[in-house]
Design an enzyme around this catalytic site. Structure first.
Site, short mmCIF file in Angstrom:
data_model
loop_
_atom_site.label_atom_id
_atom_site.label_comp_id
_atom_site.label_asym_id
_atom_site.label_seq_id
_atom_site.Cartn_x
_atom_site.Cartn_y
_atom_site.Cartn_z
N LYS A 47 44.91 43.74 33.14
CA LYS A 47 45.80 42.58 33.23
C LYS A 47 45.91 41.93 31.87
O LYS A 47 44.93 41.88 31.13
CB LYS A 47 45.22 41.56 34.21
N ARG A 94 44.30 47.52 47.93
CA ARG A 94 44.71 48.41 49.03
C ARG A 94 43.81 49.65 49.11
O ARG A 94 43.64 50.22 50.19
CB ARG A 94 46.20 48.80 48.86
N1 BES Z 1 44.36 40.64 42.97
C1 BES Z 1 45.68 40.95 42.61
C2 BES Z 1 46.72 40.08 43.31
C3 BES Z 1 46.66 38.62 42.97
C4 BES Z 1 47.45 38.11 41.97
C5 BES Z 1 45.86 37.76 43.69
C6 BES Z 1 47.40 36.77 41.66
C7 BES Z 1 45.81 36.40 43.40
C8 BES Z 1 46.58 35.91 42.38
C9 BES Z 1 45.98 42.41 42.96
O1 BES Z 1 44.91 43.27 42.89
C10 BES Z 1 47.00 42.91 41.99
O2 BES Z 1 46.70 42.99 40.85
N2 BES Z 1 48.18 43.25 42.50
C11 BES Z 1 49.23 43.75 41.70
C12 BES Z 1 49.79 44.97 42.40
C13 BES Z 1 50.76 45.75 41.58
C14 BES Z 1 50.05 46.40 40.42
C15 BES Z 1 51.40 46.77 42.48
C16 BES Z 1 50.28 42.67 41.55
O3 BES Z 1 50.50 41.92 42.52
O4 BES Z 1 50.83 42.54 40.49
MN MN Z 2 44.59 44.01 40.94
#
Ligand code: BES
Ligand code: MN
Ligand code: ZN
Length: 506
Positions: free
Chosen positions: A280, A354
Site C-alpha cells: 500500500k 478474501r
Molecule cells: N483491508 C483492506 C480494505 C480496507 C481499506 C479496510 C480501507 C479498511 C479501510 C483490504 O485488504 C484491501 O486492501 N482491499 C483492496 C482490494 C483490492 C486490492 C482488490 C482495496 O479495497 O483496495
Molecule cells: Mn489488503
C-alpha cells in the site's frame, strides 16, 4: 471497567458527581424528558427555561452543564440532547437513548459516579441506556499514563446508576446483565483493534482468545503454521507466510446443551495489512491495524453469547495473519491451493482478506451449520459506496440478508443490503487457476463478496458483512462511538445468536 447498577434513589439525596437528565427538541424549545421530574421540581419547574436560556435545543449530541439545585448532594446536572420529542403516545427510541447515554458518559470521563435520570419506560430502555453509557465511557488507555497530565485524558467514568430502573424486577436485572456482558466484550474487541500491530500479531491474538475462551467455558483450538500446513490451508498460509509472525486459525466452540441450532461466525483477522508485495502507498496503511476488526467482533460475540448462556451453538472462526512483504511472501502471480481444493491466482497481494476468509469459510462449512456470517474489513470499495458509518450486507439468501439487516437496525448498527451480481464473476476468471483474487474494479466490494461465495459449502445459508467503513473511526467521537476501533458488528452478531436461540431466525 465502568460499573452499571439500577437504583431507586431519588436524585436530590444521591451521592454522585453528576446527575444526567435528558432534554428533547420540542416545537417551542427544549423539553425536559421524563425521568428528570425530581430534578426539574428542584429548579421550581424551570429546568426547560434555564436550558433554553443557556442555548440548549435538545439536539442529539448536545451537552449542557449547570450547577445542581440547592440541597442536591451532586454538584452538577448534565443535560444531554435526545433529539426530536417523540410523537404523542410514543417513547424515545432505543438508539436515541443509547447515543445520549454515550455522550453523557464520555462527557463525564474522570468522574467516579454519575446518576442517569433518563426516560425509562421499560427494561429494554434501561438496557439501551446502560449499553450506551458503558460503550460511551470507553477509553483506550493501555499506552498512556492516564491522568498524568491533561493531554493524556481522563479515566473512564467509574459507575453509572440508572435512576428509575427496578432493581428487583427480573426483566430489568436481565437487561442490565445483558448490557454489561455485551458492552464489556465489545469494549474488549475495541481494545484488540486499537492495540498496535507490533503488540498484537496472530499469535498474541490467539493467546488472548484462548485465555478468554477458557475463562468462559468455550472450547478453543488454535491451528499454528505447522497445523495449517498439514491441513492444507493455502489461503491463510499464503497471506501470512511473508511475516515473521506466522498465521493462526482459531476455532471457538460455544455449545448449549439444549440448543437446536448452530451458527458459525467467521472473522477476518489481518493484524496488520501492509498490502504485502502489492504494498500500500503511504497514507493508506497508518490505520491498517484495524484489519482484524472482523475477527475481534466474532471473538467478542462468541464470548458474549457464552456469558449470556444463549440456547444456541455458536462456532467462531478467527482467520489471523499479518500481511507483510518479504522474501518469503506470496507474489502477485503465485497460485495458492486453498483449503477447499480450489486454486487461486493471486493477482494482488493486497486482496488478502478474501484469501484467509475463504479457508475459514470452507472449514466452517464442513460442520454444516444452519448459517454462516462472516465479518470483514474487506474492501475500500464498500467505503466508497456506503461511507464510514454503514456496513454492507451481502448474502446467498434474500430472506437471511433481510434478517441480518433487521437485527443490525434493532441494535443500532447502520447497515445496508448489497447485491451479488453474477456477471461480476467473469472478471475473476484466471487463465492459470480456478479463480483470481481480483476482478473488475467497479463494484469491488461485490466482487469480493462473490469470491467468498465460492468458498461457502453447498446449501449453506451465508451472509457477508463488509465493515471496512465503520470498523475504525478516524474522526471525532460521536454518540457512544469513540475514536479508533468501534466494535461494529458485535451487537448484530449477538442479536442474531439471540434470535436463533429463541427460534426467531429461520
Ligand atoms: N483491508 C483492506 C480494505 C480496507 C481499506 C479496510 C480501507 C479498511 C479501510 C483490504 O485488504 C484491501 O486492501 N482491499 C483492496 C482490494 C483490492 C486490492 C482488490 C482495496 O479495497 O483496495
Ligand atoms: Mn489488503
Ligand atoms: Zn485487508
Amino acid at each position: 471497567m465502568t460499573a452499571l447498577t439500577l437504583s431507586t434513589a431519588a436524585a436530590p439525596g444521591l451521592r454522585a458527581d453528576a446527575i444526567v437528565v435528558g432534554v428533547a427538541k420540542g416545537g417551542k424549545g427544549p423539553v425536559v424528558a421524563p425521568g428528570a421530574e425530581a430534578v426539574d421540581k428542584a429548579y421550581d419547574g424551570r429546568l426547560a427555561d434555564v436550558l433554553g436560556t443557556l442555548g440548549a435545543s435538545g439536539a442529539e449530541g448536545e451537552v449542557t452543564k449547570l450547577p445542581a439545585p440547592a440541597g442536591f448532594k451532586a454538584p452538577i446536572v448534565v443535560a444531554v440532547g435526545l433529539g426530536a420529542l417523540p410523537e404523542k403516545d410514543e417513547t424515545f427510541g432505543a438508539e436515541s437513548l443509547r447515543r445520549a447515554a454515550g455522550v453523557a458518559a464520555r462527557t463525564l470521563a474522570g468522574a467516579k459516579k454519575a446518576a442517569f435520570a433518563l426516560p425509562i419506560e421499560d427494561a429494554a430502555d434501561a438496557g439501551a441506556i446502560g449499553e450506551g453509557a458503558l460503550l460511551g465511557a470507553y477509553a483506550f488507555d493501555a499506552y498512556k499514563e492516564i491522568g498524568k497530565d491533561a493531554k493524556n485524558g481522563k479515566a473512564p467514568l467509574g459507575e453509572v446508576a440508572l435512576l428509575g430502573g427496578k432493581p428487583r424486577d427480573a426483566a430489568y436485572k436481565a437487561a442490565v446483565a445483558r448490557a454489561t456482558a455485551v458492552s464489556e466484550e465489545l469494549n474488549r474487541a475495541r481494545d484488540l483493534i486499537n492495540t498496535p500491530p507490533n503488540d498484537l500479531n496472530p499469535e498474541a491474538f490467539a493467546a488472548v482468545a484462548q485465555a478468554a475462551a477458557e475463562e468462559h467455558g468455550i472450547k478453543v483450538q488454535v491451528l499454528d503454521v505447522k497445523a495449517l500446513e498439514k491441513g492444507g490451508y493455502g489461503g491463510i498460509l499464503g497471506v501470512g507466510i511473508g511475516s515473521v509472525a506466522g498465521p493462526r486459525l482459531v476455532k471457538l466452540t460455544y455449545t448449549h446443551e439444549a440448543a437446536s441450532k448452530h451458527l458459525a461466525f467467521v472473522g477476518k483477522g489481518i493484524t496488520y495489512d501492509s498490502g504485502g508485495i502489492s504494498l500500500k502507498p503511504a497514507g493508506h496503511n497508518e490505520t491498517m491495524k484495524c484489519d482484524m476488526s472482523g475477527a475481534a467482533a466474532v471473538f467478542a460475540a462468541v464470548v458474549a453469547a457464552a456469558r449470556l448462556g444463549l440456547e444456541v451453538n455458536v462456532t467462531g472462526w478467527l482467520a489471523l495473519a499479518e500481511n507483510m512483504p518479504s522474501g518469503s511472501a506470496t507474489r502477485p502471480g503465485d497460485v495458492l491451493r486453498m483449503y477447499s481444493g480450489k486454486t487461486v491466482e493471486v493477482l494482488n497481494t493486497d486482496a488478502e482478506g478474501r484469501l484467509v476468509l475463504a479457508d475459514a469459510l470452507w472449514a466452517a462449512s464442513a460442520e454444516k451449520p444452519d448459517a454462516i456470517v462472516d465479518v470483514a474489513t474487506l474492501t475500500g470499495a464498500m467505503m466508497l459506496a456506503l461511507g464510514n458509518r454503514t456496513y454492507g450486507i451481502m448474502a446467498n439468501d434474500d430472506a437471511f440478508r433481510s434478517a441480518v439487516h433487521e437485527a443490525a437496525e434493532e441494535v443500532g448498527e447502520p447497515a445496508w443490503p448489497m447485491p451479488l451480481p453474477d456477471h461480476l464473476k467473469k472478471g475473476m476468471e484466471s487463465p492459470t487457476a480456478d479463480i483470481a483474487n481480483m476482478g473488475e474494479r467497479y463494484g469491488g466490494g461485490l466482487v469480493a463478496g462473490l469470491f467468498l461465495r465460492e468458498f461457502v459449502g453447498e446449501g449453506i445459508t451465508w451472509a457477508h458483512l463488509d465493515i471496512a467503513g465503520p470498523a475504525f473511526n478516524e474522526g471525532g467521537p460521536f454518540g457512544y462511538t469513540p475514536k479508533g476501533g468501534t466494535g461494529t458488528a458485535v451487537r448484530t452478531l449477538v442479536r442474531l445468536a439471540e434470535l436463533t436461540a429463541v427460534g426467531d431466525l429461520g
